[in-house]
Design a protein around this motif. Structure first.
Motif, PDB file in Angstrom:
ATOM      1  N   HIS A 123      46.929  57.630  22.242  1.00  0.00           N
ATOM      2  CA  HIS A 123      47.893  57.256  23.282  1.00  0.00           C
ATOM      3  C   HIS A 123      47.695  55.799  23.709  1.00  0.00           C
ATOM      4  CE1 HIS A 123      50.499  57.742  26.750  1.00  0.00           C
ATOM      5  NE2 HIS A 123      49.552  57.203  27.486  1.00  0.00           N
ATOM      6  N   GLU A 154      51.575  59.053  15.740  1.00  0.00           N
ATOM      7  CA  GLU A 154      52.351  60.222  16.175  1.00  0.00           C
ATOM      8  C   GLU A 154      51.983  61.463  15.366  1.00  0.00           C
ATOM      9  OE1 GLU A 154      54.103  60.806  18.790  1.00  0.00           O
ATOM     10  OE2 GLU A 154      54.004  58.752  19.510  1.00  0.00           O
ATOM     11  N   ASP A 198      43.046  62.092  21.218  1.00  0.00           N
ATOM     12  CA  ASP A 198      44.398  62.011  21.748  1.00  0.00           C
ATOM     13  C   ASP A 198      44.534  60.852  22.727  1.00  0.00           C
ATOM     14  OD1 ASP A 198      47.077  62.892  21.976  1.00  0.00           O
ATOM     15  OD2 ASP A 198      46.587  63.949  23.834  1.00  0.00           O
ATOM     16  N   ARG A 237      48.751  62.686  16.776  1.00  0.00           N
ATOM     17  CA  ARG A 237      48.927  63.348  18.075  1.00  0.00           C
ATOM     18  C   ARG A 237      49.560  64.730  17.911  1.00  0.00           C
ATOM     19  NH1 ARG A 237      51.075  60.028  22.749  1.00  0.00           N
ATOM     20  NH2 ARG A 237      49.709  61.399  23.893  1.00  0.00           N
TER      21      ARG A 237
END
Length: 156
Positions: free
Chosen positions: A59, A27, A55, A30
């Motif tokens: 994910h 996280e 990214d 990101r």
């Protein structure tokens, strides 16, 4: 050293702690990517492409971790199933609406969703299954179409 149930509990807590460290790290990664994308005018095409790849990988890793956690809960018998009568048509339409903005411009979403008899199942588990299937369709379809088809089947 702990034995029996205490050892299993400590082992599960250790795994959970490590997984949470991974999730937090992903996280943070990101969020950093999102911040860098806001400065896209200062980045060249290669850098933007690399950010997108990082990214996407982050994910996908988060999704993999969530799937592992779900499988662990299934194996441990700790997923609560709450069966109820479900009208499938609105649930499928809702899932399609969620994934539609994620579909590439070159891909057409075709919805052939008819009314079918109600099902007796767990709504949230079914939603996860549908979102997983649709998410995979979006992820692996670069051109052409994705068709969502729900039709009643005649009794045989």
């Amino acid at each position: 050293m702990a034995t029996g149930a205490a050892a299993v509990y400590q082992d599960d807590n250790f795994r959970y702690f490590n997984i949470m460290i991974l999730v937090i790290g992903i996280e943070i990664c990101r969020e950093t990517i999102r911040a860098l994308k806001k400065k896209r005018d200062k980045l060249d095409e290669r850098q933007l492409r690399n950010l997108k790849n990082i990214d996407t990988s982050a994910h996908n890793l988060l999704n993999l971790i969530n799937e592992i956690l779900d499988l662990s809960r299934v194996e441990a018998g700790s997923i609560d199933v709450h069966p109820e009568s479900i009208d499938l048509q609105p649930l499928v339409i809702e899932c399609a609406a969620v994934i539609e903005p994620l579909i590439q411009a070159e891909v057409q979403l075709i919805q052939e969703i008819e009314a079918v008899p109600t099902l007796r199942t767990d709504r949230e588990i079914l939603r996860k299954v549908l979102m997983n299937i649709l998410g995979n369709a979006v992820k692996f379809t670069d051109t052409g179409s994705i068709t969502i088809s729900i039709k009643p089947v005649e009794d045989q």
